[in-house]
Design an enzyme around this catalytic site. Structure first.
Site, PDB file in Angstrom:
ATOM      1  N   GLY A  95     -39.579 -71.812  95.143  1.00 23.06           N
ATOM      2  CA  GLY A  95     -40.613 -73.093  95.180  1.00 23.06           C
ATOM      3  C   GLY A  95     -40.520 -73.537  96.633  1.00 23.06           C
ATOM      4  N   SER A 116     -32.877 -86.949  93.536  1.00 19.95           N
ATOM      5  CA  SER A 116     -34.003 -87.304  93.704  1.00 19.95           C
ATOM      6  C   SER A 116     -33.794 -88.704  94.099  1.00 19.95           C
ATOM      7  CB  SER A 116     -35.100 -87.129  92.981  1.00 19.95           C
ATOM      8  OG  SER A 116     -36.336 -87.817  93.014  1.00 19.95           O
ATOM      9  N   ALA A 117     -34.568 -89.412  95.010  1.00 21.42           N
ATOM     10  CA  ALA A 117     -34.596 -91.034  95.197  1.00 21.42           C
ATOM     11  C   ALA A 117     -35.054 -91.341  93.774  1.00 21.42           C
ATOM     12  CB  ALA A 117     -35.478 -91.353  96.329  1.00 21.42           C
ATOM     13  N   TYR A 129     -38.152 -87.314  83.845  1.00 22.27           N
ATOM     14  CA  TYR A 129     -37.774 -86.395  84.799  1.00 22.27           C
ATOM     15  C   TYR A 129     -36.354 -87.110  85.687  1.00 22.27           C
ATOM     16  CZ  TYR A 129     -37.911 -84.790  89.732  1.00 22.27           C
ATOM     17  OH  TYR A 129     -37.532 -84.432  90.965  1.00 22.27           O
ATOM     18  N   LYS A 182     -32.234 -86.213  86.136  1.00 25.91           N
ATOM     19  CA  LYS A 182     -31.436 -85.980  87.361  1.00 25.91           C
ATOM     20  C   LYS A 182     -30.253 -86.963  87.315  1.00 25.91           C
ATOM     21  CE  LYS A 182     -34.197 -83.404  89.944  1.00 25.91           C
ATOM     22  NZ  LYS A 182     -33.826 -81.870  90.225  1.00 25.91           N
ATOM     23  N   PRO A 209     -49.732 -96.117  86.841  1.00 21.98           N
ATOM     24  CA  PRO A 209     -48.703 -96.852  85.876  1.00 21.98           C
ATOM     25  C   PRO A 209     -47.295 -96.152  86.528  1.00 21.98           C
ATOM     26  CG  PRO A 209     -50.559 -96.225  84.607  1.00 21.98           C
ATOM     27  CD  PRO A 209     -50.786 -95.593  85.780  1.00 21.98           C
ATOM     28  N   ASP A 237     -45.502 -96.628  89.151  1.00 23.73           N
ATOM     29  CA  ASP A 237     -45.442 -96.631  90.625  1.00 23.73           C
ATOM     30  C   ASP A 237     -44.599 -98.007  91.221  1.00 23.73           C
ATOM     31  OD1 ASP A 237     -46.559 -94.225  91.576  1.00 23.73           O
ATOM     32  OD2 ASP A 237     -48.433 -95.133  92.328  1.00 23.73           O
TER      33      ASP A 237
HETATM   34  P1  NAD Z   1     -40.784 -76.335  92.840  1.00 25.10           P
HETATM   35  O1  NAD Z   1     -41.315 -76.507  91.620  1.00 25.10           O
HETATM   36  O2  NAD Z   1     -41.482 -75.736  94.039  1.00 25.10           O
HETATM   37  O3  NAD Z   1     -39.561 -75.343  92.765  1.00 25.10           O
HETATM   38  C1  NAD Z   1     -38.649 -75.315  91.644  1.00 25.10           C
HETATM   39  C2  NAD Z   1     -38.323 -73.907  91.296  1.00 25.10           C
HETATM   40  O4  NAD Z   1     -37.625 -73.876  90.159  1.00 25.10           O
HETATM   41  C3  NAD Z   1     -39.613 -73.089  91.133  1.00 25.10           C
HETATM   42  O5  NAD Z   1     -39.922 -72.251  91.933  1.00 25.10           O
HETATM   43  C4  NAD Z   1     -39.488 -72.989  89.613  1.00 25.10           C
HETATM   44  O6  NAD Z   1     -40.086 -71.609  89.340  1.00 25.10           O
HETATM   45  C5  NAD Z   1     -38.030 -73.040  89.568  1.00 25.10           C
HETATM   46  N1  NAD Z   1     -37.639 -73.064  88.127  1.00 25.10           N
HETATM   47  C6  NAD Z   1     -37.658 -74.142  87.315  1.00 25.10           C
HETATM   48  N2  NAD Z   1     -37.086 -73.961  86.248  1.00 25.10           N
HETATM   49  C7  NAD Z   1     -36.295 -72.782  86.249  1.00 25.10           C
HETATM   50  C8  NAD Z   1     -35.351 -72.134  85.554  1.00 25.10           C
HETATM   51  N3  NAD Z   1     -35.122 -72.670  84.206  1.00 25.10           N
HETATM   52  N4  NAD Z   1     -34.921 -70.842  85.905  1.00 25.10           N
HETATM   53  C9  NAD Z   1     -35.044 -70.358  86.983  1.00 25.10           C
HETATM   54  N5  NAD Z   1     -36.090 -70.988  87.907  1.00 25.10           N
HETATM   55  C10 NAD Z   1     -36.489 -72.273  87.394  1.00 25.10           C
HETATM   56  O7  NAD Z   1     -40.231 -77.870  93.292  1.00 25.10           O
HETATM   57  P2  NAD Z   1     -39.519 -78.257  94.587  1.00 25.10           P
HETATM   58  O8  NAD Z   1     -40.648 -79.410  95.167  1.00 25.10           O
HETATM   59  O9  NAD Z   1     -39.183 -77.247  95.503  1.00 25.10           O
HETATM   60  O10 NAD Z   1     -38.450 -79.193  94.246  1.00 25.10           O
HETATM   61  C11 NAD Z   1     -37.023 -78.569  94.131  1.00 25.10           C
HETATM   62  C12 NAD Z   1     -35.987 -79.434  93.594  1.00 25.10           C
HETATM   63  O11 NAD Z   1     -36.084 -80.618  94.228  1.00 25.10           O
HETATM   64  C13 NAD Z   1     -36.302 -79.655  92.116  1.00 25.10           C
HETATM   65  O12 NAD Z   1     -35.042 -79.678  91.610  1.00 25.10           O
HETATM   66  C14 NAD Z   1     -37.047 -81.098  92.245  1.00 25.10           C
HETATM   67  O13 NAD Z   1     -36.829 -81.950  91.014  1.00 25.10           O
HETATM   68  C15 NAD Z   1     -36.141 -81.744  93.319  1.00 25.10           C
HETATM   69  N6  NAD Z   1     -36.933 -82.764  94.056  1.00 25.10           N
HETATM   70  C16 NAD Z   1     -38.260 -82.498  94.546  1.00 25.10           C
HETATM   71  C17 NAD Z   1     -39.121 -83.648  95.135  1.00 25.10           C
HETATM   72  C18 NAD Z   1     -40.285 -83.389  95.675  1.00 25.10           C
HETATM   73  O14 NAD Z   1     -41.132 -84.329  95.815  1.00 25.10           O
HETATM   74  N7  NAD Z   1     -40.878 -81.976  95.830  1.00 25.10           N
HETATM   75  C19 NAD Z   1     -38.380 -84.716  95.553  1.00 25.10           C
HETATM   76  C20 NAD Z   1     -36.820 -84.725  95.000  1.00 25.10           C
HETATM   77  C21 NAD Z   1     -36.442 -84.061  94.372  1.00 25.10           C
HETATM   78  C1  WQD Z   2     -46.844 -91.593  97.014  1.00 23.21           C
HETATM   79  C2  WQD Z   2     -47.733 -92.975  97.141  1.00 23.21           C
HETATM   80  C3  WQD Z   2     -48.953 -93.421  95.173  1.00 23.21           C
HETATM   81  C4  WQD Z   2     -51.510 -89.758  94.642  1.00 23.21           C
HETATM   82  C5  WQD Z   2     -43.033 -88.507  93.088  1.00 23.21           C
HETATM   83  C6  WQD Z   2     -42.050 -88.715  92.242  1.00 23.21           C
HETATM   84  C7  WQD Z   2     -40.757 -88.616  92.741  1.00 23.21           C
HETATM   85  C8  WQD Z   2     -40.571 -87.386  93.712  1.00 23.21           C
HETATM   86  C9  WQD Z   2     -41.508 -87.613  94.663  1.00 23.21           C
HETATM   87  C10 WQD Z   2     -39.398 -85.682  92.865  1.00 23.21           C
HETATM   88  C11 WQD Z   2     -47.880 -93.777  96.043  1.00 23.21           C
HETATM   89  C12 WQD Z   2     -49.842 -92.853  96.239  1.00 23.21           C
HETATM   90  C13 WQD Z   2     -50.460 -90.724  95.335  1.00 23.21           C
HETATM   91  C14 WQD Z   2     -52.940 -89.903  95.116  1.00 23.21           C
HETATM   92  C15 WQD Z   2     -52.179 -92.088  95.842  1.00 23.21           C
HETATM   93  N1  WQD Z   2     -40.456 -86.278  92.969  1.00 23.21           N
HETATM   94  N2  WQD Z   2     -50.911 -91.980  95.722  1.00 23.21           N
HETATM   95  N3  WQD Z   2     -53.193 -91.409  95.505  1.00 23.21           N
HETATM   96  O1  WQD Z   2     -44.932 -91.167  93.332  1.00 23.21           O
HETATM   97  O2  WQD Z   2     -43.535 -91.697  95.508  1.00 23.21           O
HETATM   98  O3  WQD Z   2     -42.874 -89.782  93.992  1.00 23.21           O
HETATM   99  O4  WQD Z   2     -42.811 -87.563  94.043  1.00 23.21           O
HETATM  100  O5  WQD Z   2     -38.158 -86.190  92.715  1.00 23.21           O
HETATM  101  O6  WQD Z   2     -39.918 -88.494  91.675  1.00 23.21           O
HETATM  102  O7  WQD Z   2     -42.356 -90.076  91.223  1.00 23.21           O
HETATM  103  O8  WQD Z   2     -45.103 -89.647  95.430  1.00 23.21           O
HETATM  104  O9  WQD Z   2     -46.876 -88.549  96.400  1.00 23.21           O
HETATM  105  O10 WQD Z   2     -47.149 -89.267  94.016  1.00 23.21           O
HETATM  106  O11 WQD Z   2     -47.087 -90.899  95.860  1.00 23.21           O
HETATM  107  O12 WQD Z   2     -52.710 -93.277  96.237  1.00 23.21           O
HETATM  108  O13 WQD Z   2     -53.481 -89.328  94.637  1.00 23.21           O
HETATM  109  O14 WQD Z   2     -49.168 -92.201  97.205  1.00 23.21           O
HETATM  110  O15 WQD Z   2     -49.506 -94.305  94.461  1.00 23.21           O
HETATM  111  O16 WQD Z   2     -47.863 -94.665  96.575  1.00 23.21           O
HETATM  112  P1  WQD Z   2     -43.757 -90.791  94.565  1.00 23.21           P
HETATM  113  P2  WQD Z   2     -46.645 -89.361  95.264  1.00 23.21           P
END
Ligand code: NAD
Ligand code: WQD
Length: 337
Positions: free
Chosen positions: A10, A124-125, A148, A152, A292, A294
């Protein structure tokens, strides 16, 4: 040392593969490719010149996970695998709880069977919900408000209980703020399926001409320009934070929790301006109503990670936008299928 990366194909996982290999670690990836493509790992190999061992397995399948642990000596696991869309989690809570929690339980059980007790978890935050104050410290109240985010939080609690039951586990809970950007080679990056939910991939797709305009969700928040403020962190800074978190874990640190963020807030309008500057493209946008769920503003206090891990984010918004744009312009349709 052999590090297992679940979800390593991912977005964040593939960048962390690069950071780990560059520090001399060998990586083994388990990923069921439900939200990624295996080609990301070929590109990691191309960047680092080192092989990635890949098992296309579902982490919820115990026998498959066992077979990987039987075949390899594993020193530690970094657990990225999980479903991550907030909106989808509201529609399909059972799928989210089942996948995210079951995958974690199965992984921990198999690790325990094999005496592997070093674990880094992608939290995640979002676990903080709508914070009472910013910047957010690790001790702030936890109040996630969607399935979600709750998955976490529950996993953090499961891992805390696990450590309490057996203090020889070393577990780092890493709470990421808003990852964005891509590896500077432009070969790996974020490749969302369908319409992106997140700001940066949406802006990138507008810039490359795949979408006509960005909808800005609200300009009446109590923030300096009225738009939402977030702590965007370059994915390579985040990847390097994992290397430090892993090293701390393997040094026998017990249970630890760190914010991985920059400590700086950036608004949606500031992000649009920065992306226009980095890409040389105009980003047409329209102000829409608030989305909704946010929150107005959140950003990290990352001082604990700096103090205990010796890590801080080094890359600024301009570099995040420039690298995101390089990835998007070199791969307008994401990875080839
Ligand atoms: P991503 O979807 O690109 O990567 C997650 C990977 O997990 C994917 O490749 C998916 O195929 C794999 N996966 C899901 N369920 C699985 C399972 N049961 N078995 C095997 N593989 C599985 O997401 P990412 O953005 O790289 O995020 C990675 C981690 O970080 C996630 O746990 C996500 O919740 C967390 N996270 C992401 C963000 C963000 O904004 N991207 C923010 C905070 C936390
Ligand atoms: C950022 C800002 C939107 C899209 C989400 C998840 C959080 C975490 C990261 C995993 C906000 C604004 C967005 C658009 C916009 N994931 N926006 N137009 O909501 O902070 O966090 O991703 O853990 O759990 O909730 O990130 O990138 O969606 O939004 O104006 O088309 O951009 O309102 O202010 P968010 P985001």
């Amino acid at each position: 040392m052999n590090i297992l990366l679940t979800g390593g194909a991912g977005y964040i996982g593939s960048h962390t593969c690069v950071a780990l290999q560059e520090q001399g670690y060998s990586v083994i990836v388990i990923d069921n490719l439900c939200n990624s493509r295996a080609v990301s790992l070929s590109r990691v190999e191309e960047i680092t010149g080192r092989p990635v061992i890949f098992y296309p397995l579902d982490l919820c399948g115990r026998e498959g996970v066992r077979s990987v642990f039987k075949r390899h000596h594993i020193d530690a696991a970094v657990h990225f695998a999980g479903l991550k869309s907030v909106a989808e989690s509201v529609e399909k809570p059972l799928t989210y709880y089942q996948n995210n929690i079951d995958a974690t339980l199965t992984l921990c059980e198999v690790m325990k069977e094999h005496g592997v007790k070093n674990f880094v978890f992608s939290s995640s935050a979002t676990v903080y919900g709508n914070p009472e104050t910013v910047p957010i410290k690790e001790g702030a109240p936890l109040a996630p408000f969607n399935p979600y985010g709750r998955s976490k939080r529950f996993i953090e609690e499961i891992l805390t209980d696990l450590h309490q039951s057996d203090s020889s586990w070393n577990i780092a809970l890493l709470r990421y703020f808003n990852p964005m950007g891509a590896h500077p080679s432009g070969r790996i990056g974020e490749d969302p399926s369908g319409v992106p939910n997140n700001l940066m991939p949406y802006i990138s797709q507008v810039a490359v001409g795949k979408r006509p305009e960005l909808l800005v969700y609200g300009d009446d928040y109590p923030t300096p320009d009225g738009t939402g403020v977030r702590d965007y962190i370059h994915v390579m800074d985040l990847a390097e934070g994992h290397v430090r978190g892993l090293e701390k874990t393997m040094s026998g640190a017990g249970l630890t929790t760190y914010n991985l963020g920059t400590g700086k807030g950036c608004s949606v309008k500031e992000m649009i301006a920065a992306f226009e500057k980095a890409s040389g493209r105009r980003i047409p946008f329209k102000i829409a109503g608030r989305r909704p769920g946010d929150v107005p503003a959140y950003y990290a206090d990352p001082s604990l990670a700096e103090k205990e891990l010796g890590w801080r984010a080094r890359r600024g918004i301009h570099e995040m936008c420039a690298d995101a744009w390089r990835w998007q312009s070199m791969n307008p349709d994401g990875y080839p299928s």
